[in-house]
Design an enzyme around this catalytic site. Structure first.
Site, PDB file in Angstrom:
ATOM      1  N   ARG A  44       0.822  -1.209   0.000  1.00  0.00           N
ATOM      2  CA  ARG A  44       0.000   0.000   0.000  1.00  0.00           C
ATOM      3  C   ARG A  44       0.862   1.268   0.000  1.00  0.00           C
ATOM      4  O   ARG A  44       0.529   2.262  -0.645  1.00  0.00           O
ATOM      5  CB  ARG A  44      -0.932  -0.020   1.209  1.00  0.00           C
ATOM      6  CG  ARG A  44      -1.961   1.068   1.167  1.00  0.00           C
ATOM      7  CD  ARG A  44      -3.158   0.778   2.078  1.00  0.00           C
ATOM      8  NE  ARG A  44      -4.253   1.654   1.734  1.00  0.00           N
ATOM      9  CZ  ARG A  44      -4.722   2.618   2.531  1.00  0.00           C
ATOM     10  NH1 ARG A  44      -4.200   2.790   3.718  1.00  0.00           N
ATOM     11  NH2 ARG A  44      -5.704   3.387   2.129  1.00  0.00           N
ATOM     12  N   HIS A  48       0.502   4.117  -2.787  1.00  0.00           N
ATOM     13  CA  HIS A  48       0.120   5.502  -2.474  1.00  0.00           C
ATOM     14  C   HIS A  48       1.231   6.507  -2.785  1.00  0.00           C
ATOM     15  O   HIS A  48       0.968   7.677  -3.026  1.00  0.00           O
ATOM     16  CB  HIS A  48      -0.333   5.621  -1.026  1.00  0.00           C
ATOM     17  CG  HIS A  48      -1.748   5.190  -0.823  1.00  0.00           C
ATOM     18  ND1 HIS A  48      -2.538   5.656   0.196  1.00  0.00           N
ATOM     19  CD2 HIS A  48      -2.525   4.336  -1.535  1.00  0.00           C
ATOM     20  CE1 HIS A  48      -3.744   5.098   0.107  1.00  0.00           C
ATOM     21  NE2 HIS A  48      -3.745   4.282  -0.927  1.00  0.00           N
ATOM     22  N   TRP A 187     -10.555  -8.779   2.231  1.00  0.00           N
ATOM     23  CA  TRP A 187     -11.415  -9.005   1.060  1.00  0.00           C
ATOM     24  C   TRP A 187     -11.728 -10.480   0.854  1.00  0.00           C
ATOM     25  O   TRP A 187     -12.586 -10.825   0.072  1.00  0.00           O
ATOM     26  CB  TRP A 187     -10.761  -8.399  -0.174  1.00  0.00           C
ATOM     27  CG  TRP A 187     -10.812  -6.891  -0.189  1.00  0.00           C
ATOM     28  CD1 TRP A 187     -11.789  -6.134  -0.779  1.00  0.00           C
ATOM     29  CD2 TRP A 187      -9.880  -5.963   0.385  1.00  0.00           C
ATOM     30  NE1 TRP A 187     -11.507  -4.797  -0.595  1.00  0.00           N
ATOM     31  CE2 TRP A 187     -10.349  -4.659   0.110  1.00  0.00           C
ATOM     32  CE3 TRP A 187      -8.697  -6.089   1.109  1.00  0.00           C
ATOM     33  CZ2 TRP A 187      -9.681  -3.500   0.521  1.00  0.00           C
ATOM     34  CZ3 TRP A 187      -8.023  -4.940   1.529  1.00  0.00           C
ATOM     35  CH2 TRP A 187      -8.523  -3.667   1.240  1.00  0.00           C
TER      36      TRP A 187
HETATM   37 FE1  DDH Z   1      -6.356  -0.322  -1.817  1.00  0.00          FE
HETATM   38  N1  DDH Z   1      -7.376   0.147  -0.121  1.00  0.00           N
HETATM   39  N2  DDH Z   1      -7.682   0.782  -2.903  1.00  0.00           N
HETATM   40  N3  DDH Z   1      -5.279  -0.694  -3.482  1.00  0.00           N
HETATM   41  N4  DDH Z   1      -5.039  -1.354  -0.692  1.00  0.00           N
HETATM   42  C1  DDH Z   1      -7.091  -0.289   1.148  1.00  0.00           C
HETATM   43  C2  DDH Z   1      -6.100  -1.179   1.513  1.00  0.00           C
HETATM   44  C3  DDH Z   1      -5.171  -1.709   0.623  1.00  0.00           C
HETATM   45  C4  DDH Z   1      -8.797   1.413  -2.434  1.00  0.00           C
HETATM   46  C5  DDH Z   1      -9.111   1.615  -1.097  1.00  0.00           C
HETATM   47  C6  DDH Z   1      -8.463   0.984  -0.045  1.00  0.00           C
HETATM   48  C7  DDH Z   1      -5.566  -0.234  -4.730  1.00  0.00           C
HETATM   49  C8  DDH Z   1      -6.765   0.368  -5.129  1.00  0.00           C
HETATM   50  C9  DDH Z   1      -7.736   0.819  -4.276  1.00  0.00           C
HETATM   51  C10 DDH Z   1      -3.954  -2.057  -1.188  1.00  0.00           C
HETATM   52  C11 DDH Z   1      -3.439  -1.969  -2.467  1.00  0.00           C
HETATM   53  C12 DDH Z   1      -4.044  -1.301  -3.534  1.00  0.00           C
HETATM   54  C13 DDH Z   1      -8.013   0.290   2.062  1.00  0.00           C
HETATM   55  C14 DDH Z   1      -8.028   0.061   3.567  1.00  0.00           C
HETATM   56  C15 DDH Z   1      -8.867   1.083   1.338  1.00  0.00           C
HETATM   57  C16 DDH Z   1     -10.038   1.886   1.857  1.00  0.00           C
HETATM   58  C17 DDH Z   1      -6.979   0.920   4.271  1.00  0.00           C
HETATM   59  C18 DDH Z   1      -6.937   0.640   5.747  1.00  0.00           C
HETATM   60  O1  DDH Z   1      -7.975   0.832   6.405  1.00  0.00           O
HETATM   61  O2  DDH Z   1      -5.883   0.235   6.239  1.00  0.00           O
HETATM   62  C19 DDH Z   1      -9.627   1.843  -3.536  1.00  0.00           C
HETATM   63  C20 DDH Z   1     -10.949   2.573  -3.425  1.00  0.00           C
HETATM   64  C21 DDH Z   1      -8.968   1.450  -4.680  1.00  0.00           C
HETATM   65  C22 DDH Z   1      -9.454   1.581  -6.084  1.00  0.00           C
HETATM   66  O3  DDH Z   1      -8.829   1.028  -7.035  1.00  0.00           O
HETATM   67  C23 DDH Z   1     -10.564   2.108  -6.424  1.00  0.00           C
HETATM   68  C24 DDH Z   1      -4.466  -0.497  -5.622  1.00  0.00           C
HETATM   69  C25 DDH Z   1      -4.421  -0.059  -7.091  1.00  0.00           C
HETATM   70  C26 DDH Z   1      -3.516  -1.163  -4.876  1.00  0.00           C
HETATM   71  C27 DDH Z   1      -2.187  -1.678  -5.318  1.00  0.00           C
HETATM   72  O4  DDH Z   1      -1.352  -1.971  -4.535  1.00  0.00           O
HETATM   73  C28 DDH Z   1      -1.878  -1.846  -6.750  1.00  0.00           C
HETATM   74  C29 DDH Z   1      -3.430  -2.923  -0.158  1.00  0.00           C
HETATM   75  C30 DDH Z   1      -2.277  -3.913  -0.334  1.00  0.00           C
HETATM   76  C31 DDH Z   1      -4.192  -2.701   0.984  1.00  0.00           C
HETATM   77  C32 DDH Z   1      -4.067  -3.389   2.339  1.00  0.00           C
HETATM   78  C33 DDH Z   1      -3.252  -2.557   3.295  1.00  0.00           C
HETATM   79  C34 DDH Z   1      -3.100  -3.176   4.654  1.00  0.00           C
HETATM   80  O5  DDH Z   1      -2.584  -2.476   5.525  1.00  0.00           O
HETATM   81  O6  DDH Z   1      -3.470  -4.335   4.873  1.00  0.00           O
END
Ligand code: DDH
Length: 288
Positions: A44, A48, A187
């Site tokens: 993540r 980001h 998920w």
């Molecule tokens: Fe995500 N993401 N993401 N995400 N994401 C969250 C957690 C993690 C969206 C929302 C959220 C991507 C795209 C999207 C990861 C990777 C990627 C969380 C929760 C939210 C909300 C955060 C928390 O509470 O800790 C949304 C909306 C999108 C979208 O595409 C519309 C993408 C592109 C990636 C990537 O890596 C390519 C990962 C891994 C997490 C889990 C993090 C954790 O600490 O566990």
């Protein structure tokens, strides 16, 4: 002796495979953290740091690692990522020459590979910037919004519909935290294994709405309410153009791995000023 060009002087002598190995070793050092792995939060962080890119102004992206600074570190989307940045400080202390952008993206690559995902080609070339390069708030997706918002956000980075869905498959990993995003749960049931389970879950389960204590809501699996989907994700799944890719990746994990490797590399390289002669690394897994 070699001519004293700027390029020769700037050449760094970092063993990136060793950096990878050191990060890999760190992933499961605290079995009490979440599901026992720092991998998801590192993925993540890489995302980001990179997903702030704007193709029209050529600003944002992983190059400057501006999330080290406020205001970017304080943007709500980045809640919880201090954990990942602090972990990376330990690695940076050992390799002070590495740029933070290179380090954070390498950590994302390492986490995907170590948790069972595809090999992600990686190149060095990011240079740290100052806080004046921080991106404005609002460049990352809002999970409470719908498919048109998601398209606006990812088209701005330069991705198409297929790439947007492939990237979303990263949600095979990790979970939502009430004190970070306000959502809750993983998920699917195996959040430390990179797989196409996210696509299988979204396309085969019965999703029902659940109200949250904080006033928000999310989708949960009718048969296992610990498992969730974000409002934006079910909205995406109900969009015809997006849906065909969700269904494709649910059926074909090899295709997902191949497409994910290409699009995750593209994400991590958005806006990075490569000169063109960088070595492309294919890191060895620690299990190889
Ligand atoms: Fe995500 N993401 N993401 N995400 N994401 C969250 C957690 C993690 C969206 C929302 C959220 C991507 C795209 C999207 C990861 C990777 C990627 C969380 C929760 C939210 C909300 C955060 C928390 O509470 O800790 C949304 C909306 C999108 C979208 O595409 C519309 C993408 C592109 C990636 C990537 O890596 C390519 C990962 C891994 C997490 C889990 C993090 C954790 O600490 O566990």
């Amino acid at each position: 002796s070699a001519p004293a060009t700027g390029k020769t002087e700037k050449k760094k002598n970092i063993d990136y495979q060793q950096v990878y190995n050191d990060i890999a070793e760190m992933l499961d050092e605290d079995s009490d953290y979440d599901d026992g792995s720092y991998g998801p939060v590192l993925v993540r962080l890489a995302w980001h740091a990179s997903g702030t890119y704007d193709k029209d102004t050529k600003t944002g992206g992983s190059n400057g690692a501006t999330m080290r600074f406020a205001p970017e570190s304080k943007h709500a989307a980045n809640n919880g990522l201090a954990i990942a940045r602090d972990l990376m400080e330990k690695i940076h202390a050992k390799y002070p020459e590495i740029s933070y952008g290179d380090l954070w993206t390498l950590a994302g690559v390492c986490a995907v590979q170590e948790l069972g995902g595809p090999t992600i080609p990686w190149r060095s070339g990011r240079e740290d910037a100052f806080e004046t390069s921080c991106t404005p708030d609002g460049r990352l997706p809002d999970a409470g919004k719908k498919e048109d918002h998601i398209r606006d956000i990812f088209y701005r980075m330069g991705f198409n519909d297929q790439e947007i869905v492939a990237l979303a498959g990263a949600h095979a990993l990790g979970r939502c935290h009430p004190d970070r995003s306000g959502f809750e749960g993983p998920w699917q049931e195996a959040p430390t294994v990179f797989s196409n389970e996210y696509f299988k879950a979204i396309s085969t389960r019965k999703w029902v709405k659940k109200d949250l204590k904080n006033g928000g809501w999310q989708w949960v699996d009718k048969n296992n309410t610990d498992v969730m989907m974000l409002p934006a994700e079910i909205a995406m799944y109900n969009d015809k153009e997006f849906k065909k890719y969700f269904d494709l990746y649910a059926k074909d994990e090899d295709k997902f791995f191949k497409d994910f490797a290409a699009v995750f590399q593209k994400l991590l390289e958005l806006g990075v000023p490569f000169k063109g002669d960088e070595k492309v690394y294919h890191f060895k897994r620690t299990t190889e």
